[in-house]
Design an enzyme around this catalytic site. Sequence first.
Site, PDB file in Angstrom:
ATOM      1  N   ARG A  84      -7.493 -50.678  52.221  1.00 32.74           N
ATOM      2  CA  ARG A  84      -6.330 -49.472  52.524  1.00 32.74           C
ATOM      3  C   ARG A  84      -5.846 -48.947  51.177  1.00 32.74           C
ATOM      4  NH1 ARG A  84      -0.277 -50.127  53.617  1.00 32.74           N
ATOM      5  NH2 ARG A  84      -0.086 -48.162  54.583  1.00 32.74           N
ATOM      6  N   HIS A 128       1.428 -41.477  51.988  1.00 35.03           N
ATOM      7  CA  HIS A 128       2.132 -42.657  51.346  1.00 35.03           C
ATOM      8  C   HIS A 128       2.951 -42.000  50.395  1.00 35.03           C
ATOM      9  CE1 HIS A 128       1.922 -47.292  50.827  1.00 35.03           C
ATOM     10  NE2 HIS A 128       2.813 -46.977  50.035  1.00 35.03           N
ATOM     11  N   GLU A 173       5.223 -45.945  56.445  1.00 30.83           N
ATOM     12  CA  GLU A 173       6.855 -46.576  56.483  1.00 30.83           C
ATOM     13  C   GLU A 173       7.723 -45.132  56.622  1.00 30.83           C
ATOM     14  OE1 GLU A 173       7.566 -48.968  53.054  1.00 30.83           O
ATOM     15  OE2 GLU A 173       6.503 -50.769  53.964  1.00 30.83           O
ATOM     16  N   ASN A 299       4.031 -53.298  57.860  1.00 28.21           N
ATOM     17  CA  ASN A 299       4.177 -53.980  56.492  1.00 28.21           C
ATOM     18  C   ASN A 299       5.264 -55.020  56.845  1.00 28.21           C
ATOM     19  OD1 ASN A 299       2.423 -51.927  55.900  1.00 28.21           O
ATOM     20  ND2 ASN A 299       3.585 -50.762  54.621  1.00 28.21           N
ATOM     21  N   TYR A 301       7.608 -57.830  54.767  1.00 25.34           N
ATOM     22  CA  TYR A 301       7.792 -58.553  53.302  1.00 25.34           C
ATOM     23  C   TYR A 301       8.784 -59.744  53.509  1.00 25.34           C
ATOM     24  CZ  TYR A 301       5.228 -55.314  50.949  1.00 25.34           C
ATOM     25  OH  TYR A 301       3.884 -54.595  50.586  1.00 25.34           O
ATOM     26  N   GLU A 353       0.545 -54.377  55.112  1.00 24.25           N
ATOM     27  CA  GLU A 353       1.066 -54.674  53.694  1.00 24.25           C
ATOM     28  C   GLU A 353       1.822 -56.174  54.123  1.00 24.25           C
ATOM     29  OE1 GLU A 353       3.612 -51.967  51.565  1.00 24.25           O
ATOM     30  OE2 GLU A 353       2.262 -50.547  51.994  1.00 24.25           O
TER      31      GLU A 353
HETATM   32  C1  FCB Z   1       6.235 -50.950  50.621  1.00 25.91           C
HETATM   33  C2  FCB Z   1       5.403 -49.921  50.118  1.00 25.91           C
HETATM   34  C3  FCB Z   1       4.254 -50.230  49.123  1.00 25.91           C
HETATM   35  C4  FCB Z   1       4.961 -51.002  48.071  1.00 25.91           C
HETATM   36  C5  FCB Z   1       5.547 -52.278  48.914  1.00 25.91           C
HETATM   37  C6  FCB Z   1       6.246 -53.421  47.818  1.00 25.91           C
HETATM   38  O1  FCB Z   1       7.485 -50.550  51.141  1.00 25.91           O
HETATM   39  O2  FCB Z   1       4.546 -49.345  51.207  1.00 25.91           O
HETATM   40  O3  FCB Z   1       4.076 -49.055  48.598  1.00 25.91           O
HETATM   41  O4  FCB Z   1       5.795 -50.534  47.201  1.00 25.91           O
HETATM   42  O5  FCB Z   1       6.855 -51.719  49.558  1.00 25.91           O
END
Ligand code: FCB
Length: 469
Positions: A84, A128, A173, A299, A301, A353
């Site tokens: 990607r 992006h 995002e 995405n 985290y 992500e």
């Molecule tokens: C996300 C972004 C990516 C990267 C990660 C850690 O928000 O999409 O570009 O910076 O965080």
Amino acid sequence: MKLHPPADVSLRFPPGFVWGVATSAFQIEGAAIEDGKGPSIWDHFCQVPGAIADGSDGDIACDHYHRWSDDLDLVASLGVNAYRFSVSWPRVRPDGDGAWNEKGLDFYERVVDGLLARGIQPYLTLNHWDLPAELQAKGGWANRDTVHRFVEYALGMDARLGDRVQAITTHNEPWVMSVLGHKRGVFAPGHKSRAMAMQVSHHLLLSHGMALNALRAQGCKSKLGIVLNLSPMHPATNSLEDLAKTELEDGLLLRWYMDPLFKGQYPADVLAHLGADAPRVQAGDMDIIATPMDFLGINYYSRSVVSAAGIWDVHQSGLEITEMGWEVYPEGLTELLLRVHGDYAVPPIYVTENGGAFKEEKRDAHVHDPLRTDYIARHITAVAEAIRHGVRMEGYMVWSLMDNFEWASGYEKRFGIVHVDYATQKRTLKNSALWYRNFLHHQTARHTISDTAQPKIVDSEWNTVALGA
Ligand code: FCB
């Protein structure tokens, strides 16, 4: 510290499941003013004193613009079947609305053909975050005209690459571009207006829907979707205040995007909360935004813990946190996937992500990053858990292929499974990359050999790992 040996490689993923690594143009390419590229809003934002933690910029980054071929070899060496990446809009159309830049287009031709030659499916993201600065001068995403410029950009890229890319993501995002870029001002273009931020979010969603319709009318063959950053929101306590705040924050992050995309309307409670700052919406917009997609990218985290009084401290004892100060919370990914699957009629989902910024623990012949391996292994397990519960998942991608320019954090935060020495541009596979490669090797193997005949793998960082059924 809870280290999970990756025994859960025994978990089942559907045949054809897409395993990848992800990057974005501004974060890796460099060559900021080369071959006719125009400036993006991030080139400009990096010049603002204090905007980037280490005072750095994207001028060179990972020099991927010149090293793309070696980098694609690196991607191939991992055994992934997807990559990607994003296209820099100002590299292919420097002003955003004027002439196209052949040299820029050629670069992405090389990348796409290079991926295909290596047996890797290209997953292309159009936006992006690196909007052409010339369009920002005309109001950027707050200006409805930008919606039409984006559609032209999407059509141009499809005309050039659509026959060869597996998937096209419109935006990465939108919440980040809207809130961090236009409300909090900590990301480009650095505005601080809630009303502007909400108008931007509407234009991003509208341009997504318009682009989908235009691309399909043009005969686009790629799968089409959007990528959202989503997190479960948990109240810090069960107080009424915390519960109400949590509901609102969930509305602003998740429902503000998922409701229009899948139900054709903005959430009423969030509209009421915004009052006069709610976006101006024209007749027909909401139907366009709700245009069906082929996939949804998420995405993930961390989770968010919400306290009305603002007392939640992620640094309290017992919590695992990354270098970004984000809590490691893999079970939140399963929870999120089940929630999205339960509340909305979603197409197949990709985790587009997932990864963490961690310091390497030591360096000898290897780059030891056990916390990253642990993070990835546990999140892959969380995806398998969602699949077991019936969520239609089609892929998982690690953020990121290599250390890169982490936006306002500059180069200080490293997310790569490949280490980048910025002085020499030397790339070194970290142990997390070796682990991912091992894991993928055996994932692929399990679809071609009988379970009982499966071997054991030995990882440099883990003990012998049994690949049970
Ligand atoms: C996300 C972004 C990516 C990267 C990660 C850690 O928000 O999409 O570009 O910076 O965080």
